[in-house]
Motif scaffolding. Structure first.
Motif, PDB file in Angstrom:
ATOM      1  N   TRP A  73       5.935  -1.897   8.539  1.00  0.00           N
ATOM      2  CA  TRP A  73       5.979  -3.362   8.522  1.00  0.00           C
ATOM      3  C   TRP A  73       4.562  -3.927   8.488  1.00  0.00           C
ATOM      4  O   TRP A  73       3.679  -3.441   9.202  1.00  0.00           O
ATOM      5  N   PHE A  74       4.343  -4.952   7.652  1.00  0.00           N
ATOM      6  CA  PHE A  74       3.079  -5.673   7.648  1.00  0.00           C
ATOM      7  C   PHE A  74       3.349  -7.159   7.815  1.00  0.00           C
ATOM      8  O   PHE A  74       4.130  -7.738   7.066  1.00  0.00           O
ATOM      9  N   SER A  75       2.724  -7.768   8.822  1.00  0.00           N
ATOM     10  CA  SER A  75       2.861  -9.205   9.054  1.00  0.00           C
ATOM     11  C   SER A  75       1.802  -9.954   8.256  1.00  0.00           C
ATOM     12  O   SER A  75       0.613  -9.878   8.574  1.00  0.00           O
ATOM     13  N   LEU A  94      -2.950  -0.186   4.595  1.00  0.00           N
ATOM     14  CA  LEU A  94      -2.787   0.650   3.399  1.00  0.00           C
ATOM     15  C   LEU A  94      -3.538   1.973   3.524  1.00  0.00           C
ATOM     16  O   LEU A  94      -3.038   3.020   3.098  1.00  0.00           O
ATOM     17  N   GLU A  95      -4.726   1.929   4.102  1.00  0.00           N
ATOM     18  CA  GLU A  95      -5.512   3.161   4.314  1.00  0.00           C
ATOM     19  C   GLU A  95      -4.716   4.145   5.167  1.00  0.00           C
ATOM     20  O   GLU A  95      -4.642   5.341   4.869  1.00  0.00           O
ATOM     21  N   CYS A  99      -3.045   7.787   3.993  1.00  0.00           N
ATOM     22  CA  CYS A  99      -3.290   9.043   4.732  1.00  0.00           C
ATOM     23  C   CYS A  99      -1.983   9.742   5.089  1.00  0.00           C
ATOM     24  O   CYS A  99      -1.900  10.967   5.106  1.00  0.00           O
ATOM     25  N   MET A 100      -0.955   8.935   5.373  1.00  0.00           N
ATOM     26  CA  MET A 100       0.334   9.497   5.779  1.00  0.00           C
ATOM     27  C   MET A 100       1.218   9.880   4.588  1.00  0.00           C
ATOM     28  O   MET A 100       2.298  10.429   4.775  1.00  0.00           O
ATOM     29  N   GLY A 101       0.766   9.550   3.382  1.00  0.00           N
ATOM     30  CA  GLY A 101       1.535   9.905   2.194  1.00  0.00           C
ATOM     31  C   GLY A 101       2.681   8.962   1.878  1.00  0.00           C
ATOM     32  O   GLY A 101       3.549   9.280   1.058  1.00  0.00           O
ATOM     33  N   ALA A 102       2.692   7.784   2.509  1.00  0.00           N
ATOM     34  CA  ALA A 102       3.773   6.817   2.263  1.00  0.00           C
ATOM     35  C   ALA A 102       3.599   6.163   0.901  1.00  0.00           C
ATOM     36  O   ALA A 102       2.482   5.987   0.419  1.00  0.00           O
ATOM     37  N   LYS A 103       4.702   5.781   0.293  1.00  0.00           N
ATOM     38  CA  LYS A 103       4.685   5.168  -1.042  1.00  0.00           C
ATOM     39  C   LYS A 103       5.006   3.674  -1.001  1.00  0.00           C
ATOM     40  O   LYS A 103       4.984   3.006  -2.036  1.00  0.00           O
ATOM     41  N   VAL A 104       5.326   3.160   0.197  1.00  0.00           N
ATOM     42  CA  VAL A 104       5.804   1.786   0.312  1.00  0.00           C
ATOM     43  C   VAL A 104       5.190   1.103   1.528  1.00  0.00           C
ATOM     44  O   VAL A 104       4.960   1.744   2.562  1.00  0.00           O
ATOM     45  N   ILE A 105       4.914  -0.203   1.400  1.00  0.00           N
ATOM     46  CA  ILE A 105       4.556  -1.026   2.552  1.00  0.00           C
ATOM     47  C   ILE A 105       5.505  -2.218   2.538  1.00  0.00           C
ATOM     48  O   ILE A 105       5.793  -2.792   1.484  1.00  0.00           O
ATOM     49  N   ILE A 154       0.462   2.383  -3.681  1.00  0.00           N
ATOM     50  CA  ILE A 154       1.552   2.040  -2.764  1.00  0.00           C
ATOM     51  C   ILE A 154       2.240   0.768  -3.255  1.00  0.00           C
ATOM     52  O   ILE A 154       1.581  -0.191  -3.664  1.00  0.00           O
ATOM     53  N   ALA A 155       3.567   0.757  -3.216  1.00  0.00           N
ATOM     54  CA  ALA A 155       4.332  -0.404  -3.676  1.00  0.00           C
ATOM     55  C   ALA A 155       4.522  -1.400  -2.540  1.00  0.00           C
ATOM     56  O   ALA A 155       4.934  -1.022  -1.436  1.00  0.00           O
ATOM     57  N   LEU A 156       4.247  -2.675  -2.826  1.00  0.00           N
ATOM     58  CA  LEU A 156       4.528  -3.729  -1.854  1.00  0.00           C
ATOM     59  C   LEU A 156       5.987  -4.141  -2.011  1.00  0.00           C
ATOM     60  O   LEU A 156       6.418  -4.549  -3.088  1.00  0.00           O
TER      61      LEU A 156
END
Length: 299
Positions: A73-75, A94-95, A99-105, A154-156
């Motif tokens: 989650w991003f506020s 995002l950084e 690092c964690m290998g996530a593709k989505v925020i 990373i996809a928003l």
């Protein structure tokens, strides 16, 4: 049946410890949370408040359990803060996710949000943006999405949410019409659409080409009526059990799964059903959700 090679299943830590009401589940540790997620058969998790901030420590704990971070989650405060301030916080997150290998925020516009205000009823008290604020919001989301995709891979995905400036179907429509599909996708949340009176199936069908992350959340309509009748806050509704796991409430998930299947959806479907863990044992409900999803999707 959904394709196991394309679709992964995750679950949110908010069922173990609530980010907005930390005393709900304060006794549940990070280690217990991720261990029970894995035990229930999930491979993905979003980031909770108790999760280690050091990517190496978090990565090791998750790898031991064959799990990964799939979203966070991003506020955003695009209509009340300078863009540069929002951008700085966004890049920091995002950084971490890279690092964690996530593709989505998963971004939510939190300017004037009442979702966390315990003294404000969730119905009838949300802020409504004017035209200038809409323009600033949509332009800002496009800029954030471009940064996320082009600089971090990373996809928003935008998280519509009760109590925020983008809550109902009309607001989601306006946001989608005025943002660039290359940079802004939808975090499709079944529970939040049902809560505000929108049809989750209709919204899934309309925006299937822009859905890049899915929150599977069921709803108890009798509690929603209680929240309306008694002018309760969003968080009081959570305490009383507004939300539950898929298959335990009133939403018909089968046609929604069919829309995702027919479109060849790729990505995570994540169970996110915040309840009081003292009333709804997190492992028990995680297992219940996993069984239901297996029966309905073959995953």
């Amino acid at each position: 049946m959904l394709d196991k090679n394309k679709v992964k299943l995750g679950i949110a830590p908010i069922a173990w410890t609530n980010d907005d009401l930390p005393y709900l589940g304060k006794e549940n540790t990070f280690e217990q949370c991720v261990s029970e997620m894995a035990l229930a058969g999930f491979t993905g998790s979003e980031v909770g408040t108790k999760y280690p901030k050091d990517p190496d420590i978090l990565k090791k704990a998750l790898e031991l359990r064959k799990m990964e971070i799939c979203n966070q989650w991003f506020s955003a405060f695009l209509i009340t803060k300078p863009f540069e301030e929002v951008e700085k916080e966004f890049r920091g997150q995002l950084e971490f996710l890279k690092c964690m290998g996530a593709k989505v925020i998963g971004a939510s516009e939190q300017s004037y949000s009442v979702q966390g205000k315990e003294d404000t009823p969730i119905f009838g008290h949300k802020y409504v943006m004017n035209d200038e604020e809409w323009e600033r919001f949509c332009t800002g989301m496009n800029r954030l999405g471009k940064i996320a995709l082009e600089e971090y891979g990373i996809a928003l995905t935008f998280h519509h949410h009760m109590g925020t400036v983008v809550q109902d179907a009309d607001e989601v429509d306006r946001m989608m019409e005025n943002t660039d599909p290359r940079y802004v996708s939808l975090l499709f949340d079944t529970g939040h659409f049902a809560y505000c009176g929108a049809d989750p199936l209709e919204m899934a069908t309309k925006y299937i080409d822009r859905i890049k992350h899915v929150h599977l959340k069921d709803i108890r309509p009798e509690v929603v009526e209680e929240v309306k009748r008694e002018n309760l806050s969003f968080l009081e509704g959570v305490r009383r059990g507004t939300f539950t796991v898929p298959g335990d409430g009133s939403i018909d998930f089968e046609p929604i799964f069919k829309v995702l299947e027919d479109a060849g959806y790729e990505g995570y479907m994540l169970v996110e059903a915040e309840q009081d863990p003292a009333k709804a044992n997190p492992l028990e409900y995680a297992l219940k959700a996993r069984k239901y999803i297996a029966e309905k999707t073959g995953l």
